[in-house]
Write an enzyme that holds these catalytic residues in place. Structure first.
Site, PDB file in Angstrom:
ATOM      1  N   ASN A 111       4.641 -16.403 -12.841  1.00 36.94           N
ATOM      2  CA  ASN A 111       5.529 -15.577 -12.010  1.00 36.94           C
ATOM      3  C   ASN A 111       5.783 -16.376 -10.746  1.00 36.94           C
ATOM      4  OD1 ASN A 111       6.754 -13.725 -10.387  1.00 36.94           O
ATOM      5  ND2 ASN A 111       5.179 -12.142 -10.595  1.00 36.94           N
ATOM      6  N   ARG A 169       8.266 -14.879 -15.922  1.00 32.92           N
ATOM      7  CA  ARG A 169       8.965 -13.709 -15.395  1.00 32.92           C
ATOM      8  C   ARG A 169      10.271 -14.196 -14.766  1.00 32.92           C
ATOM      9  NH1 ARG A 169       8.037 -10.664  -9.784  1.00 32.92           N
ATOM     10  NH2 ARG A 169       9.411  -8.909 -10.191  1.00 32.92           N
ATOM     11  N   HIS A 216      11.711  -4.070 -12.078  1.00 31.05           N
ATOM     12  CA  HIS A 216      10.384  -3.650 -12.562  1.00 31.05           C
ATOM     13  C   HIS A 216      10.442  -3.219 -14.028  1.00 31.05           C
ATOM     14  CE1 HIS A 216       9.767  -2.175  -8.166  1.00 31.05           C
ATOM     15  NE2 HIS A 216       9.178  -3.356  -8.282  1.00 31.05           N
ATOM     16  N   ARG A 221      11.430  -1.635   2.911  1.00 30.95           N
ATOM     17  CA  ARG A 221      12.849  -1.477   2.547  1.00 30.95           C
ATOM     18  C   ARG A 221      13.287  -0.024   2.708  1.00 30.95           C
ATOM     19  NH1 ARG A 221      12.341  -4.216  -3.233  1.00 30.95           N
ATOM     20  NH2 ARG A 221      10.739  -5.651  -2.533  1.00 30.95           N
ATOM     21  N   PHE A 250      -0.182   1.383   2.480  1.00 30.64           N
ATOM     22  CA  PHE A 250      -0.584   2.793   2.320  1.00 30.64           C
ATOM     23  C   PHE A 250      -2.059   3.038   2.594  1.00 30.64           C
ATOM     24  CE2 PHE A 250       2.890   5.548   0.976  1.00 30.64           C
ATOM     25  CZ  PHE A 250       3.915   4.623   1.037  1.00 30.64           C
ATOM     26  N   ARG A 251      -2.880   1.970   2.564  1.00 32.14           N
ATOM     27  CA  ARG A 251      -4.288   2.160   2.930  1.00 32.14           C
ATOM     28  C   ARG A 251      -4.361   2.564   4.403  1.00 32.14           C
ATOM     29  NH1 ARG A 251      -5.515  -3.112  -0.514  1.00 32.14           N
ATOM     30  NH2 ARG A 251      -3.413  -3.408   0.229  1.00 32.14           N
ATOM     31  N   ILE A 293       0.343   1.547  -5.146  1.00 33.58           N
ATOM     32  CA  ILE A 293       0.242   2.871  -4.530  1.00 33.58           C
ATOM     33  C   ILE A 293       0.087   3.952  -5.607  1.00 33.58           C
ATOM     34  CG2 ILE A 293       1.484   4.556  -3.101  1.00 33.58           C
ATOM     35  CD1 ILE A 293       2.989   1.894  -1.998  1.00 33.58           C
ATOM     36  N   GLU A 343       1.916  -6.141 -16.031  1.00 37.31           N
ATOM     37  CA  GLU A 343       3.142  -6.871 -16.344  1.00 37.31           C
ATOM     38  C   GLU A 343       2.834  -8.201 -17.038  1.00 37.31           C
ATOM     39  OE1 GLU A 343       4.152  -5.785 -12.260  1.00 37.31           O
ATOM     40  OE2 GLU A 343       6.243  -5.911 -12.879  1.00 37.31           O
TER      41      GLU A 343
HETATM   42  P1  ADP Z   1       3.781  -5.601  -5.351  1.00 37.71           P
HETATM   43  O1  ADP Z   1       3.325  -6.091  -6.726  1.00 37.71           O
HETATM   44  O2  ADP Z   1       5.121  -4.933  -5.340  1.00 37.71           O
HETATM   45  O3  ADP Z   1       3.619  -6.619  -4.263  1.00 37.71           O
HETATM   46  P2  ADP Z   1       1.543  -3.764  -5.559  1.00 37.71           P
HETATM   47  O4  ADP Z   1       1.887  -3.021  -6.787  1.00 37.71           O
HETATM   48  O5  ADP Z   1       0.409  -4.730  -5.601  1.00 37.71           O
HETATM   49  O6  ADP Z   1       2.814  -4.442  -4.898  1.00 37.71           O
HETATM   50  O7  ADP Z   1       1.240  -2.680  -4.417  1.00 37.71           O
HETATM   51  C1  ADP Z   1       0.846  -3.077  -3.130  1.00 37.71           C
HETATM   52  C2  ADP Z   1       0.661  -1.853  -2.258  1.00 37.71           C
HETATM   53  O8  ADP Z   1      -0.265  -0.955  -2.871  1.00 37.71           O
HETATM   54  C3  ADP Z   1       0.039  -2.191  -0.908  1.00 37.71           C
HETATM   55  O9  ADP Z   1       1.002  -2.508   0.040  1.00 37.71           O
HETATM   56  C4  ADP Z   1      -0.638  -0.900  -0.557  1.00 37.71           C
HETATM   57  O10 ADP Z   1       0.273  -0.117   0.190  1.00 37.71           O
HETATM   58  C5  ADP Z   1      -0.900  -0.191  -1.869  1.00 37.71           C
HETATM   59  N1  ADP Z   1      -2.339  -0.073  -2.148  1.00 37.71           N
HETATM   60  C6  ADP Z   1      -3.141  -0.990  -2.712  1.00 37.71           C
HETATM   61  N2  ADP Z   1      -4.417  -0.522  -2.793  1.00 37.71           N
HETATM   62  C7  ADP Z   1      -4.405   0.720  -2.262  1.00 37.71           C
HETATM   63  C8  ADP Z   1      -5.404   1.736  -2.053  1.00 37.71           C
HETATM   64  N3  ADP Z   1      -6.663   1.549  -2.413  1.00 37.71           N
HETATM   65  N4  ADP Z   1      -5.005   2.894  -1.471  1.00 37.71           N
HETATM   66  C9  ADP Z   1      -3.713   3.082  -1.099  1.00 37.71           C
HETATM   67  N5  ADP Z   1      -2.736   2.173  -1.277  1.00 37.71           N
HETATM   68  C10 ADP Z   1      -3.063   1.012  -1.845  1.00 37.71           C
END
Ligand code: ADP
Length: 399
Positions: free
Chosen positions: A7, A91, A180, A241, A285-286, A333, A385
């Protein structure tokens, strides 16, 4: 057979080596800061420790060379020679209208992917660089391209057209493509498998909530609508975004703030979403959950607006499919934030959704999070994925 999944982004490259029989990940890692000072390669073999080493990577060919070196390293490698790698799955973000399926990569495919570059100028050129770099180092290994947009190519015209002059579609192919797709396809199929129900008979809504976020409606095994559009900016509110806004806001802000179109686009892509809504508290979101629990007004605003938008989109897809059997949450999330799932499901009383809070707190496994009496089933399905790309690669590389 062992499949290398790549990827490739503009300055980073994620990889996994997957055993297609056991479907186990034998090793994975990431090359960061390719072409920039301070390059770094992280490599984690199955069952071993994670190594993170500085590495000079002037270009993607060098990054892939280092990945192959790590995989074949006599001490920490997981294969003896590159001959053990039967195929490579790449990908590719945008396949336009040309690719409704994954394909074995040849010169014609490369030319067709290049034609899609202007639809995804940040992603497709990097994907092509990754493919070409791999071809140089593994000239006899079959390569397969798996497109983020392909799964959504089954959408009907009324779902993918915008209310714009038709000539923009005719001339420039301006339409909704969706992204996605590999995740939406994997998760909707997996949900049917876990429930022991025929995929072709289910109406499923997948909420892929990661840094980027999109919802899709999958009816009888075919995607009929999705929330991202020509680009990954449309639809839900995301980390940074904006998702859907009144398009006239762009002109309004440009005038008020003295910004040109590129600067406004930067605001919409990088400074908006929950980061903007929370008055720059965080896009993660953490952090937002933690502040929400402390009654922080910025976190509450961002969280509630985010979840309301997801719930509205779910409602739209219930209408599009004239019902729904299963709603799935996935990605960073969707898989890890019980609060987000609780807030979204709070709007779904009309579907008879009854959350089981114990199940909702579980992590990292395919789980039904509704009670046995719930009229609609809600699930958490961890996306994968890379595995989906490996499966496609094996299917097409014919090994
Ligand atoms: P991408 O692949 O689009 O970069 P992910 O699917 O890995 O993103 O998601 C990343 C997001 O998931 C982080 O920005 C965070 O907001 C959220 N996240 C990851 N772990 C947790 C958790 N334990 N609790 C809440 N949100 C989380």
């Amino acid at each position: 057979m062992k499949v290398l999944v790549i990827n490739c982004g503009s300055s980073s490259l994620k990889f996994q080596l997957i055993d297609s029989e056991s479907e186990e990940c034998l090793a994975k890692g990431i090359c960061e800061r390719i072409g920039i000072d301070g390059g770094m390669i992280t490599y984690a073999p199955q069952g071993g420790g994670k190594e993170k080493n500085p590495a000079d990577m002037p270009d993607h060919t060098e990054a892939i060379r280092l990945v192959l070196e790590a995989l074949t390293n006599p001490e920490t490698g997981v294969v003896k020679s590159l001959d053990e790698i039967g195929a490579v799955g790449h990908r590719v973000v945008h396949g336009g209208e040309k690719f409704a399926e994954s394909v074995v990569i040849d010169d014609n495919v490369l030319a067709a992917v290049e034609e899609c570059n202007e639809l995804a100028p940040l992603h497709n050129p990097a994907n092509l660089i990754g493919i070409n770099a791999c071809k140089k180092l593994m000239p006899h290994t079959p390569m397969v391209g798996v497109f983020d947009t392909a799964f959504h190519q089954t959408m009907p015209e009324e779902a993918y057209m915008y209310g714009l002059p038709y000539e923009y579609y005719r001339k420039y192919k301006v339409r909704r493509y969706g992204f996605h797709g590999t995740s939406h396809s994997y998760v909707s199929k997996r949900a049917a498998e876990v429930l022991g129900r025929p995929y072709e008979e289910l109406k499923t809504i997948v909420c892929h909530l990661g840094n980027g976020a999109s919802v899709s409606a999958v009816k009888n095994g075919r995607c009929v609508d999705t929330s991202m559009g020509l680009t990954p900016l449309e639809g839900l509110i995301m980390g940074t975004r904006s998702g859907d806004i009144d398009p006239a806001i762009m002109e309004f802000i440009a005038h008020k703030e003295g910004k040109n179109i590129d600067q406004v686009m930067t605001v919409l892509n990088k400074e908006s979403g929950v980061l903007g809504l929370s008055d720059r508290l965080s896009s993660d979101f953490r952090d937002l959950e933690e502040s929400y629990d402390k009654n922080d007004a910025n976190a509450i605003r961002a969280m509630k607006t985010y979840c309301y938008r997801v719930a509205k989109c779910v409602g739209a897809y219930v209408a599009a499919m004239n019902g729904v059997d299963v709603i799935c949450f996935t990605a960073g999330i969707g898989e890890n934030a019980p609060l987000v799932r609780t807030l979204v499901c709070g709007y779904l009383g009309y579907l008879g959704v009854e959350l089981d809070q114990d199940a909702n707190r579980r992590r990292g496994e395919d789980t039904v999070i509704t009670t046995a009496d719930s009229r609609t089933t809600v699930m958490v399905i961890p996306t994968n994925e890379e595995l989906a790309i490996a499966r496609e690669t094996v299917r097409l590389a014919g090994c």
